[in-house]
Write an enzyme that holds these catalytic residues in place. Structure first.
Site, PDB file in Angstrom:
ATOM      1  N   ASP A 273      31.189  52.817  74.713  1.00  0.00           N
ATOM      2  CA  ASP A 273      30.568  52.770  73.396  1.00  0.00           C
ATOM      3  C   ASP A 273      29.730  51.505  73.248  1.00  0.00           C
ATOM      4  O   ASP A 273      29.805  50.581  74.062  1.00  0.00           O
ATOM      5  CB  ASP A 273      31.623  52.903  72.290  1.00  0.00           C
ATOM      6  CG  ASP A 273      32.581  51.734  72.244  1.00  0.00           C
ATOM      7  OD1 ASP A 273      32.130  50.606  71.969  1.00  0.00           O
ATOM      8  OD2 ASP A 273      33.784  51.941  72.461  1.00  0.00           O
ATOM      9  N   GLN A 274      28.917  51.474  72.207  1.00  0.00           N
ATOM     10  CA  GLN A 274      27.935  50.405  72.044  1.00  0.00           C
ATOM     11  C   GLN A 274      28.569  49.016  72.077  1.00  0.00           C
ATOM     12  O   GLN A 274      27.984  48.064  72.602  1.00  0.00           O
ATOM     13  CB  GLN A 274      27.169  50.600  70.734  1.00  0.00           C
ATOM     14  CG  GLN A 274      26.003  49.640  70.539  1.00  0.00           C
ATOM     15  CD  GLN A 274      25.169  50.001  69.322  1.00  0.00           C
ATOM     16  OE1 GLN A 274      25.448  50.981  68.644  1.00  0.00           O
ATOM     17  NE2 GLN A 274      24.131  49.222  69.057  1.00  0.00           N
TER      18      GLN A 274
END
Length: 254
Positions: free
Chosen positions: A119-120
């Site tokens: 994820d980011q």
């Protein structure tokens, strides 16, 4: 050797590149040492044991194993490690112009796949390849390829947490178990823990730790199978070495 006494593989012997040369170019051994390995029965080509020195192969299509380990001899295949920085999207492009891993691969030729996602806000090891079959198998839960994470969390870690996580806890999308759990360090109200699991569900480590009362402040993936981060800085890319590539193919039965 006359035509009537040629081995079953001799049809391929008139084309391609000599096997010992291919092995040498792949960095397995010198040609002389590769010849000894062939005679000793340590080389398989396309599932067939090769013990004669006349064998020629097509490096673009041959599947070669040395001592049971896959050796990559096709120069068209790419296997990279990216140390993904935090704040970077795990996509090859973004229609909103946000920074993504594709920005780090602009100069690379051909279609590349990222193996799984981070994820980011998660950083660390991301595998990049153009071998779609390898990528698919590494992501498939059937092969149980382990992934290792270091997580900095808020709170103190209960003594029984490792056993609880190995036994399994129930999340909203089903149960999850870890393969290993270790408390690495603790300082005031923060702890550093290592988690090993073969799950690939979205944000699984963050959700798991939040569920047991340890919200994640920083998360780094440090290892996939036998491939690990070493001294790569965030944003750095390096090709995998022969041992690392072989270990990934071995882990998924290729």
């Amino acid at each position: 050797m006359t035509s009537e006494h040629r081995s079953p593989s001799s049809k391929a012997d008139s084309e391609g590149v000599r096997l010992q040369k291919v092995l040498s170019q792949a960095g397995v051994a010198s040609r002389r040492a590769a010849e000894e390995m062939i005679v000793e029965g340590r080389i398989e080509v396309d599932g067939e044991l090769v013990t004669e020195l006349g064998r020629r192969v097509d490096p673009a299509t041959a599947v070669i194993h040395v001592d049971g380990n896959r050796v990559m001899v096709n120069d068209d295949l790419t296997h990279l490690l990216l140390n993904k920085p935090t704040g970077i999207l795990c996509t090859m492009s973004d229609d909103k112009g946000r920074p993504c891993i594709g920005d780090y691969l602009r100069e690379r030729q051909g279609k590349l796949f990222h193996v799984g996602r981070l994820d980011q806000d998660t950083e660390g090891l991301l595998l990049i390849t153009n071998d779609g079959e390898l990528a698919n198998r590494l992501m498939h839960p059937k092969y149980k390829v382990r992934k290792t994470y270091l997580a900095e969390v808020l709170g103190s870690v209960p003594k029984d947490l490792g056993q609880r996580l190995r036994d399994g806890v129930e999340l909203e999308d089903g149960p999850v178990k870890v393969d290993r759990f270790k408390l690495v360090d603790t300082n005031q109200n923060r702890s550093l823990v290592e988690i090993v699991l073969h799950e690939g569900r979205n944000r699984i480590v963050r959700r798991l730790l939040k569920h047991v009362g340890l919200p994640v402040q920083r998360l780094v993936r440090t290892r996939i199978g036998d491939v690990r981060l070493t001294s790569e800085r965030p944003g750095a890319i390096r090709p995998l070495n022969r041992q690392e590539i072989g270990s990934l193919y071995r882990a998924v039965g290729l």
